[in-house]
Every structure is written in structure tokens, then in C-alpha cells.
Scaffold this active site. Structure first.
Site, short mmCIF file in Angstrom:
data_model
loop_
_atom_site.label_atom_id
_atom_site.label_comp_id
_atom_site.label_asym_id
_atom_site.label_seq_id
_atom_site.Cartn_x
_atom_site.Cartn_y
_atom_site.Cartn_z
CG PHE A 164 41.14 42.66 49.20
CD1 PHE A 164 40.91 43.62 48.67
CD2 PHE A 164 41.26 42.07 50.04
CE1 PHE A 164 40.87 44.82 50.29
CE2 PHE A 164 41.33 43.06 51.08
CZ PHE A 164 41.58 44.33 51.19
CB ILE B 174 35.61 44.47 41.52
CG1 ILE B 174 36.85 45.13 42.13
CG2 ILE B 174 34.86 44.39 42.10
CD1 ILE B 174 36.53 46.90 42.16
CB CYS B 175 36.45 43.04 46.17
SG CYS B 175 37.09 43.36 47.54
CB ALA B 176 36.72 38.70 47.96
CB SER C 90 39.40 45.36 39.57
OG SER C 90 40.49 46.14 40.07
#
Length: 109
Positions: free
Chosen positions: A43, A22-24, A70
Site C-alpha cells: 500500500f 499484501i497491503c501494509a 501486493s
């Protein structure tokens, strides 16, 4: 850049184990070659356009085979519910999600 992490991720993919980021963090999967020819999200701006065959999605959560990605903190609940569904089934997801206090329209995974 840590070879130990890269080797672990590659071994997980070889053994067809679930990998989630998730994210980076999807950038790490891309660097390990695990997103080649796949669809993923992260992201904004973290997935390199140079990844061979990568389709970058703006969806909150993307499941492509054994890889789940995500976008970030705002999609963390959808990410968690997708992991529950993947690991335990849609009935378990529905049971968990039903007890949450989510606003109408949430849960676009």
C-alpha cells in the site's frame, strides 16, 4: 515488533519457503530484513525508503524470488492468482482465472 514473528519470517526465508504479504504487511517483511536488495510493492507509503537496496514498485503484484507482495484490496484477486500460479503452475491459474467474471484488461500480474 514481535520477535516471534520476525524469527518465523527469517526462518522461512532461510529455508527458502514462499512468503507473501499484501497491503501494509510488506512493511513487516522489510522490518525483518527480508526485502533488503529486493523489489517489492505495498500500500503506498508503507515500505520504508531506508530499507537497504529496496526497489519499491507500483505494480499490483511483485514476485522477487520466494517473496510475493501486493498493493492492497484492489489487487487481491491478482495476488491470489499469482499465489495459485506460483504454487500450482500456470495451467491451474488459467483454469481458475477462466472461471472468474473479470473485466477486459484485468490481471496485470
Amino acid at each position: 515488533a514481535d520477535e516471534r514473528l520476525r524469527d518465523l519470517l527469517v526462518e522461512m526465508a532461510r529455508s527458502e519457503r514462499l512468503t507473501a504479504a499484501i497491503c501494509a504487511a510488506p512493511k513487516v517483511l522489510a522490518a525483518a530484513g527480508l526485502l533488503d536488495g529486493r523489489t517489492a510493492t505495498s500500500f503506498p507509503g508503507f515500505l520504508p525508503s531506508s530499507t537497504p537496496g529496496l526497489t519499491v514498485s507500483e505494480a499490483p503484484v511483485v514476485v522477487d524470488g520466494k517473496i510475493i507482495t501486493s498493493r492492497g484490496p484492489g489487487t487481491a484477486m491478482d495476488f491470489a492468482l499469482t499465489l495459485i500460479e506460483t504454487l500450482c503452475g500456470s495451467g491451474k491459474r488459467a483454469g481458475v482465472e477462466g472461471r472468474l467474471q473479470r473485466t477486459a484488461g484485468a490481471g496485470a500480474a
